[in-house]
Scaffold this motif. Structure first.
Motif, PDB file in Angstrom:
ATOM      1  N   SER A 314       0.815  -1.222   0.000  1.00 21.39           N
ATOM      2  CA  SER A 314       0.000   0.000   0.000  1.00 21.39           C
ATOM      3  C   SER A 314       0.845   1.267   0.000  1.00 21.39           C
ATOM      4  CB  SER A 314      -0.933   0.009   1.225  1.00 21.39           C
ATOM      5  OG  SER A 314      -1.770  -1.121   1.246  1.00 21.39           O
ATOM      6  N   LEU A 315       2.139   1.145  -0.171  1.00 22.64           N
ATOM      7  CA  LEU A 315       3.034   2.297  -0.060  1.00 22.64           C
ATOM      8  C   LEU A 315       2.695   3.377  -1.090  1.00 22.64           C
ATOM      9  CD1 LEU A 315       5.539   3.177   1.619  1.00 22.64           C
ATOM     10  CD2 LEU A 315       6.941   2.404  -0.305  1.00 22.64           C
ATOM     11  N   GLU A 316       2.668   4.644  -0.600  1.00 25.06           N
ATOM     12  CA  GLU A 316       2.365   5.779  -1.465  1.00 25.06           C
ATOM     13  C   GLU A 316       3.540   6.745  -1.610  1.00 25.06           C
ATOM     14  OE1 GLU A 316      -1.117   7.702   0.015  1.00 25.06           O
ATOM     15  OE2 GLU A 316      -2.420   5.947  -0.281  1.00 25.06           O
ATOM     16  N   ARG A 317       4.341   6.888  -0.533  1.00 28.03           N
ATOM     17  CA  ARG A 317       5.452   7.853  -0.558  1.00 28.03           C
ATOM     18  C   ARG A 317       6.702   7.196   0.024  1.00 28.03           C
ATOM     19  NH1 ARG A 317       0.899  10.262   0.739  1.00 28.03           N
ATOM     20  NH2 ARG A 317       1.189   9.844   2.959  1.00 28.03           N
ATOM     21  N   LEU A 318       7.801   7.297  -0.719  1.00 27.12           N
ATOM     22  CA  LEU A 318       9.068   6.712  -0.305  1.00 27.12           C
ATOM     23  C   LEU A 318      10.129   7.806  -0.229  1.00 27.12           C
ATOM     24  CD1 LEU A 318      11.140   4.423   0.209  1.00 27.12           C
ATOM     25  CD2 LEU A 318      11.291   4.141  -2.284  1.00 27.12           C
ATOM     26  N   PHE A 319      10.782   7.914   0.928  1.00 26.11           N
ATOM     27  CA  PHE A 319      11.875   8.866   1.126  1.00 26.11           C
ATOM     28  C   PHE A 319      13.146   8.053   1.396  1.00 26.11           C
ATOM     29  CE2 PHE A 319       7.916  10.777   2.230  1.00 26.11           C
ATOM     30  CZ  PHE A 319       7.999  12.107   1.875  1.00 26.11           C
ATOM     31  N   LEU A 320      14.124   8.214   0.531  1.00 27.42           N
ATOM     32  CA  LEU A 320      15.379   7.461   0.651  1.00 27.42           C
ATOM     33  C   LEU A 320      16.524   8.435   0.915  1.00 27.42           C
ATOM     34  CD1 LEU A 320      17.331   5.109   0.414  1.00 27.42           C
ATOM     35  CD2 LEU A 320      17.075   5.210  -2.081  1.00 27.42           C
ATOM     36  N   THR A 321      17.162   8.304   2.071  1.00 23.31           N
ATOM     37  CA  THR A 321      18.292   9.160   2.445  1.00 23.31           C
ATOM     38  C   THR A 321      19.562   8.325   2.535  1.00 23.31           C
ATOM     39  OG1 THR A 321      16.905  10.706   3.705  1.00 23.31           O
ATOM     40  CG2 THR A 321      19.255  10.667   4.232  1.00 23.31           C
ATOM     41  N   ILE A 322      20.599   8.756   1.822  1.00 26.01           N
ATOM     42  CA  ILE A 322      21.900   8.122   1.923  1.00 26.01           C
ATOM     43  C   ILE A 322      22.724   8.888   2.964  1.00 26.01           C
ATOM     44  CG2 ILE A 322      24.018   7.468   0.734  1.00 26.01           C
ATOM     45  CD1 ILE A 322      21.587   5.945  -0.234  1.00 26.01           C
ATOM     46  N   ASP A 323      23.054   8.230   4.053  1.00 26.03           N
ATOM     47  CA  ASP A 323      23.901   8.813   5.095  1.00 26.03           C
ATOM     48  C   ASP A 323      25.197   8.007   5.112  1.00 26.03           C
ATOM     49  OD1 ASP A 323      25.215   9.660   7.360  1.00 26.03           O
ATOM     50  OD2 ASP A 323      23.450   9.660   8.649  1.00 26.03           O
ATOM     51  N   HIS A 324      26.266   8.616   4.669  1.00 25.33           N
ATOM     52  CA  HIS A 324      27.535   7.899   4.539  1.00 25.33           C
ATOM     53  C   HIS A 324      28.129   7.517   5.893  1.00 25.33           C
ATOM     54  CE1 HIS A 324      27.850   8.562   0.155  1.00 25.33           C
ATOM     55  NE2 HIS A 324      27.247   9.714   0.410  1.00 25.33           N
ATOM     56  N   ASN A 325      27.608   8.092   6.968  1.00 23.77           N
ATOM     57  CA  ASN A 325      28.070   7.741   8.310  1.00 23.77           C
ATOM     58  C   ASN A 325      27.164   6.718   8.989  1.00 23.77           C
ATOM     59  OD1 ASN A 325      30.291   9.585   8.284  1.00 23.77           O
ATOM     60  ND2 ASN A 325      28.852  11.265   8.668  1.00 23.77           N
ATOM     61  N   SER A 326      26.129   6.275   8.291  1.00 19.97           N
ATOM     62  CA  SER A 326      25.211   5.307   8.879  1.00 19.97           C
ATOM     63  C   SER A 326      25.910   3.961   9.082  1.00 19.97           C
ATOM     64  CB  SER A 326      23.994   5.129   7.969  1.00 19.97           C
ATOM     65  OG  SER A 326      23.070   4.221   8.529  1.00 19.97           O
ATOM     66  N   TYR A 327      25.512   3.269  10.123  1.00 21.52           N
ATOM     67  CA  TYR A 327      26.129   1.989  10.495  1.00 21.52           C
ATOM     68  C   TYR A 327      25.945   0.945   9.393  1.00 21.52           C
ATOM     69  CZ  TYR A 327      26.824  -2.379  13.103  1.00 21.52           C
ATOM     70  OH  TYR A 327      27.248  -3.611  13.519  1.00 21.52           O
ATOM     71  N   VAL A 328      26.981   0.166   9.179  1.00 15.75           N
ATOM     72  CA  VAL A 328      26.950  -0.944   8.218  1.00 15.75           C
ATOM     73  C   VAL A 328      27.262  -2.215   8.988  1.00 15.75           C
ATOM     74  CG1 VAL A 328      27.942  -1.924   6.124  1.00 15.75           C
ATOM     75  CG2 VAL A 328      27.761   0.565   6.365  1.00 15.75           C
ATOM     76  N   ILE A 329      26.399  -3.226   8.871  1.00 11.84           N
ATOM     77  CA  ILE A 329      26.669  -4.468   9.590  1.00 11.84           C
ATOM     78  C   ILE A 329      27.911  -5.124   8.993  1.00 11.84           C
ATOM     79  CG2 ILE A 329      24.273  -4.847  10.265  1.00 11.84           C
ATOM     80  CD1 ILE A 329      23.948  -6.796   8.043  1.00 11.84           C
ATOM     81  N   PRO A 330      28.772  -5.675   9.836  1.00 19.22           N
ATOM     82  CA  PRO A 330      30.063  -6.213   9.365  1.00 19.22           C
ATOM     83  C   PRO A 330      29.927  -7.274   8.289  1.00 19.22           C
ATOM     84  CG  PRO A 330      30.022  -6.068  11.768  1.00 19.22           C
ATOM     85  CD  PRO A 330      28.625  -5.794  11.302  1.00 19.22           C
ATOM     86  N   ASN A 331      29.005  -8.219   8.489  1.00 16.84           N
ATOM     87  CA  ASN A 331      28.817  -9.299   7.522  1.00 16.84           C
ATOM     88  C   ASN A 331      27.368  -9.316   7.077  1.00 16.84           C
ATOM     89  OD1 ASN A 331      31.527 -10.384   7.753  1.00 16.84           O
ATOM     90  ND2 ASN A 331      30.901 -11.110   9.788  1.00 16.84           N
ATOM     91  N   THR A 332      27.132  -8.852   5.868  1.00 12.69           N
ATOM     92  CA  THR A 332      25.767  -8.797   5.355  1.00 12.69           C
ATOM     93  C   THR A 332      25.242 -10.201   5.103  1.00 12.69           C
ATOM     94  OG1 THR A 332      26.207  -6.682   4.296  1.00 12.69           O
ATOM     95  CG2 THR A 332      24.282  -7.913   3.522  1.00 12.69           C
ATOM     96  N   VAL A 333      24.109 -10.510   5.712  1.00 15.18           N
ATOM     97  CA  VAL A 333      23.483 -11.813   5.535  1.00 15.18           C
ATOM     98  C   VAL A 333      22.488 -11.727   4.384  1.00 15.18           C
ATOM     99  CG1 VAL A 333      22.094 -13.606   6.621  1.00 15.18           C
ATOM    100  CG2 VAL A 333      23.745 -12.301   7.993  1.00 15.18           C
ATOM    101  N   THR A 334      22.647 -12.578   3.411  1.00 11.72           N
ATOM    102  CA  THR A 334      21.732 -12.566   2.274  1.00 11.72           C
ATOM    103  C   THR A 334      20.456 -13.312   2.640  1.00 11.72           C
ATOM    104  OG1 THR A 334      23.629 -12.567   0.769  1.00 11.72           O
ATOM    105  CG2 THR A 334      21.481 -13.100  -0.173  1.00 11.72           C
ATOM    106  N   CYS A 335      19.478 -12.548   3.083  1.00 10.82           N
ATOM    107  CA  CYS A 335      18.230 -13.177   3.517  1.00 10.82           C
ATOM    108  C   CYS A 335      17.062 -12.684   2.687  1.00 10.82           C
ATOM    109  CB  CYS A 335      17.969 -12.882   4.994  1.00 10.82           C
ATOM    110  SG  CYS A 335      17.879 -11.117   5.343  1.00 10.82           S
TER     111      CYS A 335
END
Length: 435
Positions: A314-335
């Motif tokens: 049902s999504l109507e509005r999407l706001f996508l912000t790229i924050d280069h200081n945002s936390y990145v999990i060490p090992n990305t799990v492909t789920c």
């Protein structure tokens, strides 16, 4: 004191000027600050008292109970209470039944760690205000520390009509428990950097806004939030994650219409939880999403967001912000394969992109987005949040394609950027972005 000719009122003593202000409705009285610095100074005057930290509840209770907007002698809106050696409380009564309690954070070089329990279940109704006095429906608790937390808990327990609670900037706070059987509808917790554990028991809660490191969070009831914010771009606030730790939170935010979420939260907490639900899980009521993302290893990977969008029919509005200081999990799990059956988004109207490193990255994401939408949403891009452009998809005719257009390989269309004005009319900010 130099006074303008004919301005005799400004020469009167503070007591008389304050009496004049107190005769006016608040909306009119506040306008007197524009008359002169003399009048503006009056609004900075506060009732000053001294005591111990044990006296804080009595001082605030007396201040609130004595307030009457329509009484000339009971219209004092500010209290400055000094307690202990360095403790200072600034209390301000604001319009619409709001009370601000700000405990000075000065002289706290290393804040002492503490736990805090707030119970909004008043037992002694004799302590409740009489019908003719001021009722607190919105309470701001700012910079509460180990010295003042117990006194604040004692005081807050008597606010029976409290609907909105905001806890902000409490350094040293490690564990917080909130128990409410009253009318608490909205809870905000911002910028408590040491918070590691959060327990909430409030079955009427409809709005929960959180900003800071993500703590171990245990909601006692699945209170079906309509508005949820988890701005946890600083990463986790506690150690090892367990899939079961987030199951209750996921059920609590399932029916949200407005949501803020970070990419790492989806990867580390939501994805593993999806496998524990037998039926296909969806945020079927979600209308407005603010997704906080990052660049990993120098490029943008949209897999997580695309997977999440498949859960939001049902999504109507999407706001996508790229924050280069945002936390990145060490090992990305492909789920991402755990996302079940989905239907392409039928209602997406606006997509707003901010912080991308290049136009090419914006185009690559827009092209990827079209794989999961059944409509052509308005796509707005910005690098600074001020100047916006419309990223437009145009059918590709070689003879008509402008030189500045940016083609997509092996496609029968290209993209072009068009400067836009009146951005707030096209797409107002997400409800959480101005908090």
């Amino acid at each position: 004191m130099e006074v303008k000719a004919g301005d005799f009122i400004s020469t009167l003593p503070d007591e008389i000027l304050f009496h004049i202000i107190s005769l006016l409705p608040f909306e009119s009285a506040i306008q007197t600050i524009f008359l002169s610095t003399r009048w503006r100074f009056l609004w900075n005057l506060a009732l000053v008292k001294h005591g111990t930290k044990e006296d804080v509840p009595t001082a605030v209770s007396g201040f609130v109970k004595n307030f009457d907007e329509h009484s000339p002698i009971k219209n004092t809106r500010k209290l400055r209470f000094h307690f202990g050696q360095d403790g200072v409380l600034s209390a301000i009564i604001a319009p619409n039944n709001k009370l601000h309690l700000n405990f000075s954070a000065e002289n706290q070089e290393i804040p002492r760690k503490f736990g805090w329990q707030i119970e909004l279940n008043p037992q002694n109704l004799s302590l409740q205000p009489s019908p003719s006095t001021f009722f607190v429906t919105t309470l701001f608790l700012i910079s509460v520390n180990h010295l003042s937390s117990e006194a604040v808990s004692s005081m807050v327990s008597n606010f029976q009509l409290l609907e909105n609670l905001k806890i902000i900037g409490c350094s040293g706070l490690e564990a917080l428990s909130i128990d409410s059987d009253t009318k608490l509808l909205n809870l905000t917790i911002f910028d408590c950097p040491q918070l590691k554990s959060l327990y909430i028991s409030s079955y009427k809660l409809r709005t929960f806004l959180y900003r800071g490191q993500f703590p171990w969070f245990w909601p006692e009831f699945h209170f079906n939030l309509a508005n949820a914010m988890f701005d946890c771009r600083q990463g986790p606030g506690y150690g090892a994650f367990k899939t079961c730790d987030f199951d209750r939170v996921l059920l609590t935010i399932k029916n949200s219409e407005i949501l803020t979420l970070c990419k790492w939260t989806f990867e580390a907490l939501i994805c593993p939880s999806l496998s524990s639900f037998q039926a296909d899980f969806q945020f079927y009521r979600l209308k407005e999403l603010w997704w906080i993302d990052n660049y990993s290893k120098g490029f943008y990977n949209s897999d997580a967001l695309i997977s999440f969008l498949k859960l939001c029919p049902s999504l109507e509005r999407l706001f996508l912000t790229i924050d280069h200081n945002s936390y990145v999990i060490p090992n990305t799990v492909t789920c991402f394969k755990q996302v079940g059956r989905y239907t392409k988004l039928q209602h997406l109207k606006v997509v707003k992109l901010k912080g991308f490193g290049s136009q090419e990255d914006e185009i690559l994401y827009a092209d990827r987005l079209h794989d999961v939408v059944a409509v052509e949403p308005l796509i707005l891009t910005t690098s600074d949040g001020i100047s916006f452009r419309n990223l437009t998809k145009v059918a590709c005719h070689v003879s008509q394609q402008p030189e500045e257009a940016l083609p997509v390989s092996q496609k029968d269309y290209f993209y072009k950027f068009v400067q836009v004005k009146n951005i707030d009319e096209l797409c107002p900010k997400h409800a959480h972005m101005s908090l």
